[in-house]
Design an enzyme around this catalytic site. Structure first.
Site, PDB file in Angstrom:
ATOM      1  N   GLY A 178      13.680 -44.770  31.180  1.00 38.36           N
ATOM      2  CA  GLY A 178      13.618 -44.728  29.710  1.00 38.36           C
ATOM      3  C   GLY A 178      14.899 -44.170  29.113  1.00 38.36           C
ATOM      4  O   GLY A 178      15.686 -43.514  29.782  1.00 38.36           O
ATOM      5  N   ASP A 213      11.747 -35.547  28.641  1.00 37.53           N
ATOM      6  CA  ASP A 213      10.590 -34.713  28.996  1.00 37.53           C
ATOM      7  C   ASP A 213      11.034 -33.358  29.561  1.00 37.53           C
ATOM      8  O   ASP A 213      10.236 -32.425  29.630  1.00 37.53           O
ATOM      9  CB  ASP A 213       9.714 -35.428  30.033  1.00 37.53           C
ATOM     10  CG  ASP A 213       9.080 -36.687  29.476  1.00 37.53           C
ATOM     11  OD1 ASP A 213       9.283 -36.967  28.283  1.00 37.53           O
ATOM     12  OD2 ASP A 213       8.395 -37.402  30.236  1.00 37.53           O
ATOM     13  N   MET A 235       6.599 -37.544  23.093  1.00 37.52           N
ATOM     14  CA  MET A 235       6.578 -37.930  24.508  1.00 37.52           C
ATOM     15  C   MET A 235       6.375 -36.696  25.383  1.00 37.52           C
ATOM     16  O   MET A 235       6.529 -35.564  24.931  1.00 37.52           O
ATOM     17  CB  MET A 235       7.852 -38.664  24.866  1.00 37.52           C
ATOM     18  CG  MET A 235       7.820 -40.105  24.398  1.00 37.52           C
ATOM     19  SD  MET A 235       9.206 -41.033  25.017  1.00 37.52           S
ATOM     20  CE  MET A 235       8.708 -42.688  24.551  1.00 37.52           C
ATOM     21  N   ARG A 293      13.725 -41.050  20.895  1.00 43.61           N
ATOM     22  CA  ARG A 293      14.418 -41.242  22.159  1.00 43.61           C
ATOM     23  C   ARG A 293      15.711 -42.058  22.015  1.00 43.61           C
ATOM     24  O   ARG A 293      16.576 -42.013  22.880  1.00 43.61           O
ATOM     25  CB  ARG A 293      13.457 -41.969  23.110  1.00 43.61           C
ATOM     26  CG  ARG A 293      13.560 -41.562  24.521  1.00 43.61           C
ATOM     27  CD  ARG A 293      12.485 -42.192  25.354  1.00 43.61           C
ATOM     28  NE  ARG A 293      12.554 -43.633  25.400  1.00 43.61           N
ATOM     29  CZ  ARG A 293      11.890 -44.383  26.283  1.00 43.61           C
ATOM     30  NH1 ARG A 293      11.131 -43.791  27.184  1.00 43.61           N
ATOM     31  NH2 ARG A 293      11.974 -45.679  26.284  1.00 43.61           N
TER      32      ARG A 293
END
Ligand code: F6P
Length: 455
Positions: A97, A219, A262, A380
């Site tokens: 990602g 994260d 997230m 993001r």
């Protein structure tokens, strides 16, 4: 003789110089335990000290057997290098990602290779590990200082990315065919597993190809790195969203603002964004089991905050409370569907919570408004903030120094504020998550006033 040697103004402090004056003995029990719930808090004792200088070289002066102390190699330039920069070819690949700062790291690696070492052949493999599979036909990009000069102003990655592993044998064939000496892998946990498999195949063939990882995930759950790049940008962007949620909540009678962030297995992003915003009343993360009903359940917490303030702001990490959501397709014992990285596909906790909160208020016969915001991809995909920008540059430089020195199967970590070399095998052998007894979660509880556990 330096000033320090002379015991002057900048001389190394002695233990007694670090002692803190006190007003007297502490005799009263601390009330902090009550505030933080029955399990209490990890109190700091007299033995809990942080070394003034934590490098092994400085400890050698006082500790006899420093070799036996676990220590990471410090990152940075070495006076002797392994590869000849005139003939060296390097590759860069971005996997998994997005995270703010990917382009900064690509740019930093290219600039340091080019200007610092004189490497002239640098390619970017396209679309993650797919770009290393020749038969898929993604042509690598030639990277130069000119081509990367201003890519850092955009989010995303100029190389493209993809999830999922590829055949290590085919990837190594490609690296050999392209004469690559160092491959820089920018990716998260799954990509680092891939990097480890690649290194093992390279070692099996006895090749001299280095694999250097630069851990990337918003994260922030890669072990041995206190802050992955892009994390600060991501939580800073989340602060604006939490603020909007609060504005919406304040404007409605019994208004509830709900923001999903997230965080598949870890709640670092949710915790840090909530702390930075100062506007969250309730934070739900994967590490803390969630109950909706009960005296200390989510509904009761919402009621208490509404009674006090008239509105509530909830921040939920996407991986929280997955056990509460019934998946209609899931047969007993069946493994749910997974993404290409092998991660279990998550059920939408944001929509679930919104619907359950609305149903609860309907049941108790009170009006409410829930404004639900899911900014996940918007967060993001932003460019790196200034702090991450500097951080990415330093990560990139250190990755290049490590690669040129002939290191392999390692990633650049950050330990006690230092950039260090971490074996990928170690980093992938464990996970990093928010400690329910640790200072971060205590800090969230104190900031929000929410219970330590839902019961
Ligand atoms: O990179 C990790 C992550 O940010 C997780 O928090 C999230 O579940 C995942 O990426 C989603 O990414 P994608 O939708 O691209 O698979």
């Amino acid at each position: 003789m330096t000033q320090a040697d002379q015991g002057g103004r900048n001389a190394r402090p002695l233990p007694q110089d670090l002692a803190i004056d006190t007003l007297g003995r502490c005799l009263l029990p601390s009330p902090v335990t009550r505030h933080l719930g029955e399990r209490g808090v990890k109190f700091v004792g007299e033995a809990d000290k942080v070394l003034l200088d934590d490098s092994i070289s400085s400890l050698t002066q006082t500790v006899p057997d420093t070799a036996s102390l676990p220590a990471f190699e410090l990152a940075g330039p070495r006076d002797k290098i392994f590869f000849d920069p005139r003939t060296l070819r390097c590759g860069i690949v971005t996997c998994g990602g997005l995270a703010p700062g990917l382009n900064n790291v690509i740019r930093g690696i290219v600039l340091e290779l080019w200007a610092g070492y004189g490497v002239r052949h640098i390619v970017g493999f396209r679309y993650g590990y797919e770009g290393l599979i020749a038969r898929l036909g993604h042509q690598p990009m030639m990277l130069t200082p000119e081509s990367v000069a201003s890519i850092n102003h955009e989010g995303g990655t100029v190389l493209g990315t993809s999830r999922g592993s590829q055949d290590a044998g085919e990837m190594v064939d490609n690296l050999e065919a392209n004469g690559i000496g160092i491959l820089f892998v920018l990716g998260g946990d799954g990509s680092m597993h891939g990097a480890l498999t690649l290194s093992a195949e390279i070692a099996r063939r006895g090749l001299r190809i280095g694999i250097i990882g630069v851990p990337k995930t918003i994260d922030n759950d890669v072990p041995f790195i206190d802050r992955s790049f892009g994390f600060v940008s991501a939580y800073s962007a989340a602060v604006d969203v939490i603020h909007s949620a609060r504005i919406e909540a304040v404007a409605a009678r019994n208004g509830i603002g709900l923001v999903k962030l997230m965080g598949r297995h870890s709640g670092f992003l949710a915790c840090q964004a909530a702390l930075a915003s100062t506007e969250a009343d309730l934070v739900l993360i994967p590490e803390i089991p969630v109950l909706l009903e009960g005296n200390n359940g989510v509904f009761a917490c919402i009621e208490r905050v509404l009674a006090r303030k008239g509105h509530v702001v909830i921040v939920v990490a996407e991986g929280a409370a997955q056990d509460l959501i019934v998946d209609p397709d899931a047969a007993p014992g069946r493994v749910g569907s997974r993404d290409k990285s092998g991660n279990a596909k998550l059920k939408d906790i944001g929509v679930f919570l919104r619907d359950r909160i609305l149903a609860y208020f309907e049941k108790v016969g009170r009006e409410t408004t829930v404004k639900y915001i899911d900014p996940s991809y918007a967060i993001r995909s932003i460019p790196a903030c200034p702090s991450d920008s500097v951080y990415c540059w330093n990560m990139a430089r250190n990755a290049v120094h490590a690669g040129l020195a002939g290191n392999t199967a390692m990633l650049i970590g950050r330990w006690h504020g230092h950039f260090v070399h971490v074996p990928i095998a170690l980093a992938t052998s464990r996970t990093r998550s928010v400690d329910p007894d640790g200072d971060l979660w205590m800090s969230v509880i104190e900031a929000t006033g929410q219970p330590r556990e839902f019961a």
